[in-house]
Enzyme design. Structure first.
Site, PDB file in Angstrom:
ATOM      1  N   GLU A  95      30.973 -75.392  50.168  1.00 16.06           N
ATOM      2  CA  GLU A  95      32.093 -76.122  49.510  1.00 16.06           C
ATOM      3  C   GLU A  95      33.305 -74.422  49.849  1.00 16.06           C
ATOM      4  OE1 GLU A  95      32.129 -80.289  47.911  1.00 16.06           O
ATOM      5  OE2 GLU A  95      31.433 -78.560  46.517  1.00 16.06           O
ATOM      6  N   HIS A 149      27.714 -76.972  42.150  1.00 16.48           N
ATOM      7  CA  HIS A 149      29.095 -77.314  42.244  1.00 16.48           C
ATOM      8  C   HIS A 149      30.040 -76.188  41.943  1.00 16.48           C
ATOM      9  CE1 HIS A 149      32.766 -78.932  42.331  1.00 16.48           C
ATOM     10  NE2 HIS A 149      31.679 -79.820  43.876  1.00 16.48           N
ATOM     11  N   SER A 176      38.655 -80.998  50.232  1.00 16.80           N
ATOM     12  CA  SER A 176      39.518 -81.676  50.655  1.00 16.80           C
ATOM     13  C   SER A 176      39.769 -82.818  51.889  1.00 16.80           C
ATOM     14  CB  SER A 176      40.684 -80.648  51.142  1.00 16.80           C
ATOM     15  OG  SER A 176      41.268 -80.146  49.420  1.00 16.80           O
ATOM     16  N   ASN A 180      31.571 -87.353  45.611  1.00 19.67           N
ATOM     17  CA  ASN A 180      31.721 -86.867  44.224  1.00 19.67           C
ATOM     18  C   ASN A 180      32.872 -87.643  43.284  1.00 19.67           C
ATOM     19  OD1 ASN A 180      31.231 -85.038  41.650  1.00 19.67           O
ATOM     20  ND2 ASN A 180      31.451 -83.800  42.768  1.00 19.67           N
ATOM     21  N   TRP A 181      32.411 -88.305  42.200  1.00 18.43           N
ATOM     22  CA  TRP A 181      33.443 -88.854  41.336  1.00 18.43           C
ATOM     23  C   TRP A 181      33.766 -87.823  39.977  1.00 18.43           C
ATOM     24  CZ3 TRP A 181      31.435 -94.455  40.244  1.00 18.43           C
ATOM     25  CH2 TRP A 181      31.073 -95.334  41.642  1.00 18.43           C
ATOM     26  N   LYS A 182      33.063 -86.850  39.852  1.00 19.77           N
ATOM     27  CA  LYS A 182      33.420 -86.140  39.141  1.00 19.77           C
ATOM     28  C   LYS A 182      33.580 -86.701  37.821  1.00 19.77           C
ATOM     29  CE  LYS A 182      35.380 -82.751  42.629  1.00 19.77           C
ATOM     30  NZ  LYS A 182      36.401 -81.622  42.892  1.00 19.77           N
ATOM     31  N   GLY A 184      39.895 -79.510  46.272  1.00 16.08           N
ATOM     32  CA  GLY A 184      41.122 -80.498  45.104  1.00 16.08           C
ATOM     33  C   GLY A 184      42.263 -79.707  45.318  1.00 16.08           C
ATOM     34  N   GLU A 195      32.692 -75.887  40.643  1.00 14.72           N
ATOM     35  CA  GLU A 195      33.016 -76.403  38.903  1.00 14.72           C
ATOM     36  C   GLU A 195      32.183 -75.995  37.846  1.00 14.72           C
ATOM     37  OE1 GLU A 195      34.769 -80.335  39.871  1.00 14.72           O
ATOM     38  OE2 GLU A 195      35.812 -79.502  41.145  1.00 14.72           O
ATOM     39  N   GLY A 225      35.188 -85.240  47.565  1.00 18.48           N
ATOM     40  CA  GLY A 225      35.609 -85.267  46.124  1.00 18.48           C
ATOM     41  C   GLY A 225      37.023 -86.449  45.838  1.00 18.48           C
ATOM     42  N   GLY A 226      37.581 -85.956  45.736  1.00 14.72           N
ATOM     43  CA  GLY A 226      39.007 -86.824  45.410  1.00 14.72           C
ATOM     44  C   GLY A 226      38.889 -88.159  46.291  1.00 14.72           C
TER      45      GLY A 226
HETATM   46  P1  PGA Z   1      37.366 -83.030  47.007  1.00 15.60           P
HETATM   47  O1  PGA Z   1      36.541 -82.193  45.982  1.00 15.60           O
HETATM   48  O2  PGA Z   1      36.928 -83.277  48.192  1.00 15.60           O
HETATM   49  O3  PGA Z   1      38.431 -83.493  45.934  1.00 15.60           O
HETATM   50  O4  PGA Z   1      38.218 -81.046  47.257  1.00 15.60           O
HETATM   51  C1  PGA Z   1      34.690 -82.338  46.908  1.00 15.60           C
HETATM   52  C2  PGA Z   1      33.882 -81.491  46.030  1.00 15.60           C
HETATM   53  O5  PGA Z   1      34.262 -80.710  44.787  1.00 15.60           O
HETATM   54  O6  PGA Z   1      33.105 -81.723  46.319  1.00 15.60           O
END
Ligand code: PGA
Length: 256
Positions: free
Chosen positions: A171, A98, A216, A12-14, A177, A100, A237-238
């Site tokens: 999640e 998600h 994470s 997930n590149w956000k 994050g 967010e 994500g990251g």
């Molecule tokens: P993260 O994000 O790996 O940066 O914690 C995961 C996500 O939000 O899907």
């Protein structure tokens, strides 16, 4: 990964990337990947890069999808992207609910359920994200929260049959994050709980659905997480923005 379900490694590149970084990331990642890779790989770029990603991933097994979609297929919804548009650009997957989207864009369980239904109707495979906040965990409400998030979709769909073309992602919000990962045992406990919950309706659906862990995930912790019996891969994500790191996470899904 000696499991009945094929693992998925999703990135997930956000809201990250430039045309240049997207090209570089995928070029490096593709050059490392073997044709008979064990895990299914799915990339979720920002909408505006989807066409570029589609071109870069032509004739590779790597799939891609949208990070969100609208509750309608078309119309006067300024700034929105419909599932139909995602399909037209070759997406087979869409992330829904998600944390967010839930916290920053006020997406309720009802909105997520509506989107899930629409995705199902048009043939997009949703990845439904669920997870509790730190306060909710401390109050001992993890199971209650993920149950509400899952059940609102099941109720709206009138059962679990739609889960045959869907993926779940657990999640925990406190792990996204933050660099703080759920321990493999903490994650497994919730994954097992979610599977049991689905089994109340249909044991086959529970056995077959893939439940990804997100929050994470890094190359250094991926293997222990993926070894857990009910963890079927990760939503990253990251660490998915770094080709080498993402590749190492993919490798961890193939080690067991
Ligand atoms: P993260 O994000 O790996 O940066 O914690 C995961 C996500 O939000 O899907």
């Amino acid at each position: 990964m000696n499991k009945i379900r094929r693992p998925i490694i999703a990135g997930n590149w956000k809201m990250h990337g430039t045309k240049k970084s997207v090209a570089h990331l995928l070029d490096v990642f593709k050059s490392k990947l073997n044709k008979d890779n064990l895990a299914e790989i799915i990339i979720f770029p920002p909408f505006i890069f989807i066409e570029q990603v589609a071109n870069l991933l032509k004739s590779t097994p790597i799939q891609y999808g949208g990070q969100n979609m609208a509750t309608a297929l078309q119309g006067a919804y300024t700034g929105e992207i419909s599932g139909q548009m995602l399909l037209e650009f070759g997406c087979r997957y869409v992330l829904l609910g998600h944390s967010e989207r839930r916290s920053l864009f006020s997406e309720t369980n009802e909105i997520v359920a509506e989107k899930f239904k629409l995705a199902h109707e048009i043939g997009l495979c949703p990845i439904l994200c669920v997870g509790e906040t730190l306060v909710e965990r401390k109050e001992g409400r993890t199971e209650e929260i993920v149950t509400q998030q899952l059940e609102s979709v099941i109720e709206f769909m009138g059962g679990v049959s739609a889960l045959s073309n869907a993926i779940l992602a657990y999640e925990p919000v406190w792990a996204i994050g933050t660099g703080v990962t759920a321990t493999p045992e903490q994650a497994q406990e919730v994954h097992f709980f979610l599977r049991e919950r689905i089994a109340l309706y249909d044991t086959m659906a529970a056995r077959n659905i893939r439940i990804l862990y997100g929050g994470s995930v890094k190359a250094s912790n991926a293997q222990l997480l993926f070894e857990m019996p009910d963890i079927d891969g990760g939503l990253i994500g990251g660490a998915s923005l770094d080709a080498e790191e993402f590749f190492q996470i993919n490798q961890a899904a193939g080690i067991q």
